[in-house]
Scaffold this motif. Structure first.
Motif, PDB file in Angstrom:
ATOM      1  N   GLY A  20      55.904 -89.687 -33.526  1.00 49.63           N
ATOM      2  CA  GLY A  20      57.630 -89.888 -33.262  1.00 49.63           C
ATOM      3  C   GLY A  20      57.582 -91.448 -32.924  1.00 49.63           C
ATOM      4  N   GLY A  21      56.764 -91.847 -32.210  1.00 49.69           N
ATOM      5  CA  GLY A  21      56.744 -93.324 -31.609  1.00 49.69           C
ATOM      6  C   GLY A  21      56.587 -94.169 -33.012  1.00 49.69           C
ATOM      7  N   VAL A  22      55.850 -94.105 -33.759  1.00 50.75           N
ATOM      8  CA  VAL A  22      55.630 -94.741 -35.184  1.00 50.75           C
ATOM      9  C   VAL A  22      57.080 -94.849 -35.875  1.00 50.75           C
ATOM     10  CG1 VAL A  22      54.436 -95.102 -37.247  1.00 50.75           C
ATOM     11  CG2 VAL A  22      53.056 -94.783 -35.204  1.00 50.75           C
ATOM     12  N   ALA A  23      57.334 -93.624 -36.056  1.00 52.30           N
ATOM     13  CA  ALA A  23      58.720 -93.337 -36.764  1.00 52.30           C
ATOM     14  C   ALA A  23      59.949 -94.187 -35.979  1.00 52.30           C
ATOM     15  CB  ALA A  23      58.920 -91.976 -37.012  1.00 52.30           C
ATOM     16  N   THR A  24      59.858 -94.147 -34.864  1.00 53.12           N
ATOM     17  CA  THR A  24      60.763 -95.071 -33.895  1.00 53.12           C
ATOM     18  C   THR A  24      60.846 -96.419 -34.352  1.00 53.12           C
ATOM     19  OG1 THR A  24      60.900 -93.177 -32.311  1.00 53.12           O
ATOM     20  CG2 THR A  24      61.828 -95.301 -31.702  1.00 53.12           C
ATOM     21  N   ALA A  25      59.464 -96.942 -34.143  1.00 52.59           N
ATOM     22  CA  ALA A  25      59.149 -98.313 -34.672  1.00 52.59           C
ATOM     23  C   ALA A  25      59.850 -98.559 -35.901  1.00 52.59           C
ATOM     24  CB  ALA A  25      57.643 -98.502 -34.675  1.00 52.59           C
ATOM     25  N   VAL A  26      59.752 -97.870 -36.961  1.00 52.10           N
ATOM     26  CA  VAL A  26      60.451 -98.089 -38.164  1.00 52.10           C
ATOM     27  C   VAL A  26      62.014 -97.986 -38.003  1.00 52.10           C
ATOM     28  CG1 VAL A  26      60.528 -97.139 -40.519  1.00 52.10           C
ATOM     29  CG2 VAL A  26      58.523 -97.320 -39.515  1.00 52.10           C
ATOM     30  N   VAL A  27      62.367 -97.019 -37.578  1.00 52.29           N
ATOM     31  CA  VAL A  27      63.910 -97.061 -37.251  1.00 52.29           C
ATOM     32  C   VAL A  27      64.385 -98.153 -36.255  1.00 52.29           C
ATOM     33  CG1 VAL A  27      65.582 -95.817 -35.960  1.00 52.29           C
ATOM     34  CG2 VAL A  27      63.868 -94.571 -37.372  1.00 52.29           C
ATOM     35  N   ALA A  28      63.654 -98.590 -35.583  1.00 56.57           N
ATOM     36  CA  ALA A  28      64.195 -99.841 -34.584  1.00 56.57           C
ATOM     37  C   ALA A  28      63.965-101.084 -35.393  1.00 56.57           C
ATOM     38  CB  ALA A  28      63.053-100.080 -33.380  1.00 56.57           C
ATOM     39  N   ALA A  29      62.935-101.132 -36.361  1.00 52.33           N
ATOM     40  CA  ALA A  29      63.030-102.589 -37.035  1.00 52.33           C
ATOM     41  C   ALA A  29      64.056-102.550 -38.162  1.00 52.33           C
ATOM     42  CB  ALA A  29      61.636-102.602 -37.928  1.00 52.33           C
ATOM     43  N   LEU A  30      64.554-101.399 -38.693  1.00 56.14           N
ATOM     44  CA  LEU A  30      65.614-101.268 -39.547  1.00 56.14           C
ATOM     45  C   LEU A  30      67.080-101.458 -38.799  1.00 56.14           C
ATOM     46  CD1 LEU A  30      64.533 -98.327 -41.988  1.00 56.14           C
ATOM     47  CD2 LEU A  30      64.439-100.679 -42.302  1.00 56.14           C
ATOM     48  N   VAL A  31      67.018-100.837 -37.467  1.00 56.73           N
ATOM     49  CA  VAL A  31      68.298-101.291 -36.925  1.00 56.73           C
ATOM     50  C   VAL A  31      68.561-102.590 -36.627  1.00 56.73           C
ATOM     51  CG1 VAL A  31      69.360-101.140 -34.607  1.00 56.73           C
ATOM     52  CG2 VAL A  31      68.324 -99.033 -35.773  1.00 56.73           C
ATOM     53  N   ALA A  32      67.320-103.543 -36.222  1.00 55.95           N
ATOM     54  CA  ALA A  32      67.432-104.896 -35.913  1.00 55.95           C
ATOM     55  C   ALA A  32      67.814-105.637 -37.331  1.00 55.95           C
ATOM     56  CB  ALA A  32      66.238-105.235 -35.609  1.00 55.95           C
ATOM     57  N   VAL A  33      67.339-105.207 -38.446  1.00 55.80           N
ATOM     58  CA  VAL A  33      67.688-105.612 -39.489  1.00 55.80           C
ATOM     59  C   VAL A  33      69.079-105.586 -40.219  1.00 55.80           C
ATOM     60  CG1 VAL A  33      67.367-105.875 -42.180  1.00 55.80           C
ATOM     61  CG2 VAL A  33      65.256-105.804 -40.723  1.00 55.80           C
ATOM     62  N   LEU A  73      57.082 -99.192 -29.903  1.00 53.83           N
ATOM     63  CA  LEU A  73      55.790 -98.617 -29.513  1.00 53.83           C
ATOM     64  C   LEU A  73      55.229 -98.773 -28.257  1.00 53.83           C
ATOM     65  CD1 LEU A  73      53.511-100.006 -32.661  1.00 53.83           C
ATOM     66  CD2 LEU A  73      54.597 -97.488 -32.165  1.00 53.83           C
ATOM     67  N   LEU A  74      55.572 -99.823 -27.791  1.00 54.62           N
ATOM     68  CA  LEU A  74      55.426-100.107 -25.960  1.00 54.62           C
ATOM     69  C   LEU A  74      56.359 -98.887 -25.269  1.00 54.62           C
ATOM     70  CD1 LEU A  74      55.744-103.783 -25.374  1.00 54.62           C
ATOM     71  CD2 LEU A  74      53.761-102.360 -25.208  1.00 54.62           C
ATOM     72  N   ALA A  75      57.394 -98.514 -25.628  1.00 54.51           N
ATOM     73  CA  ALA A  75      57.954 -97.454 -25.004  1.00 54.51           C
ATOM     74  C   ALA A  75      57.531 -96.209 -25.241  1.00 54.51           C
ATOM     75  CB  ALA A  75      59.411 -97.415 -25.708  1.00 54.51           C
ATOM     76  N   THR A  76      56.752 -95.943 -26.405  1.00 56.24           N
ATOM     77  CA  THR A  76      56.021 -94.427 -26.785  1.00 56.24           C
ATOM     78  C   THR A  76      54.918 -94.703 -25.639  1.00 56.24           C
ATOM     79  OG1 THR A  76      56.506 -94.800 -29.022  1.00 56.24           O
ATOM     80  CG2 THR A  76      54.820 -93.213 -28.362  1.00 56.24           C
ATOM     81  N   ALA A  77      54.088 -95.633 -25.462  1.00 58.50           N
ATOM     82  CA  ALA A  77      53.042 -95.728 -24.567  1.00 58.50           C
ATOM     83  C   ALA A  77      53.390 -95.658 -23.177  1.00 58.50           C
ATOM     84  CB  ALA A  77      52.485 -97.281 -24.770  1.00 58.50           C
ATOM     85  N   LEU A  78      54.648 -96.209 -22.867  1.00 55.52           N
ATOM     86  CA  LEU A  78      55.215 -95.845 -21.327  1.00 55.52           C
ATOM     87  C   LEU A  78      55.447 -94.169 -21.261  1.00 55.52           C
ATOM     88  CD1 LEU A  78      56.242 -96.684 -18.715  1.00 55.52           C
ATOM     89  CD2 LEU A  78      58.541 -97.288 -19.954  1.00 55.52           C
ATOM     90  N   MET A  79      56.203 -93.704 -22.239  1.00 53.87           N
ATOM     91  CA  MET A  79      56.465 -92.407 -22.137  1.00 53.87           C
ATOM     92  C   MET A  79      55.151 -91.488 -22.177  1.00 53.87           C
ATOM     93  SD  MET A  79      58.294 -89.849 -21.707  1.00 53.87           S
ATOM     94  CE  MET A  79      60.068 -90.042 -22.126  1.00 53.87           C
ATOM     95  N   HIS A  80      54.051 -91.815 -22.871  1.00 58.19           N
ATOM     96  CA  HIS A  80      52.893 -90.993 -22.900  1.00 58.19           C
ATOM     97  C   HIS A  80      52.309 -91.283 -21.441  1.00 58.19           C
ATOM     98  CE1 HIS A  80      49.125 -90.052 -25.143  1.00 58.19           C
ATOM     99  NE2 HIS A  80      49.276 -89.220 -24.052  1.00 58.19           N
ATOM    100  N   LEU A  81      52.366 -92.489 -20.941  1.00 57.43           N
ATOM    101  CA  LEU A  81      51.705 -92.736 -19.509  1.00 57.43           C
ATOM    102  C   LEU A  81      52.473 -92.083 -18.449  1.00 57.43           C
ATOM    103  CD1 LEU A  81      49.718 -94.043 -17.730  1.00 57.43           C
ATOM    104  CD2 LEU A  81      51.578 -96.008 -17.489  1.00 57.43           C
TER     105      LEU A  81
END
Length: 171
Positions: A20-33, A73-81
């Protein structure tokens, strides 16, 4: 009788969370574009300032999208921690994301560029922060696991010595 909560252990399915974090990274990149295309293409705003105009001046659309993906991806790592370490990970994650998003919104407003570039960058950062926080929170909620602790089996009933032996015909 033992409390139900004593027999339950909560965890996280790391594979699902990180997928889900990787998918969110793709979504975030597309939102930025999309945000940059709307600001630059539709409204003609030079988001992130022209080249050489400060810390944000040399950022390109690709760089902005990659940074947005990295933040997801950093947000995913934070949530995992947080899921492994604290009692209410969603609460702490929410507060951290609100404050980080607030910083990302306020920071462009402090730059010495035209107001339209400040506001457009702040809006894009706000949308990115909200999208990342919402999707990672949802992903984390869907990747939580509940494990029940193994209970030792009760010993088989035994017959006391002061009772006569039972037989098949006693019933």
């Amino acid at each position: 009788m033992a409390d139900y909560r004593e027999n339950v252990r909560y965890g996280v399915d790391a594979g699902r969370l990180w997928a889900g974090g990787v998918a969110t990274a793709v979504v975030a990149a597309l939102v930025a574009v999309v945000g940059l295309l709307i600001a630059r293409g539709i409204f003609g705003v030079e988001v992130l300032a022209p080249k050489g105009a400060g810390i944000w001046g040399n950022a390109s659309t690709t760089t902005y999208a990659i940074v947005a993906a990295a933040i997801a991806l950093l947000a995913t790592a934070l949530m995992h921690l947080l899921s492994l370490a604290v009692p209410a990970p969603g609460t702490f994650f929410g507060w951290i994301m609100v404050l980080v998003t607030l910083i990302a919104v306020v920071l462009p407003l402090t730059l010495t560029v035209v107001l339209s570039a400040k506001v457009a960058t702040a809006i894009i950062n706000l949308v990115l922060g909200l999208v990342i926080a919402a999707v990672i929170s949802s992903t984390a909620a869907n990747s939580r696991t509940v494990r029940r602790k193994q209970q030792p089996e009760a010993p088989a009933p035994t017959q006391r010595w002061d009772q006569p032996p039972s037989s098949y015909y006693d019933n």
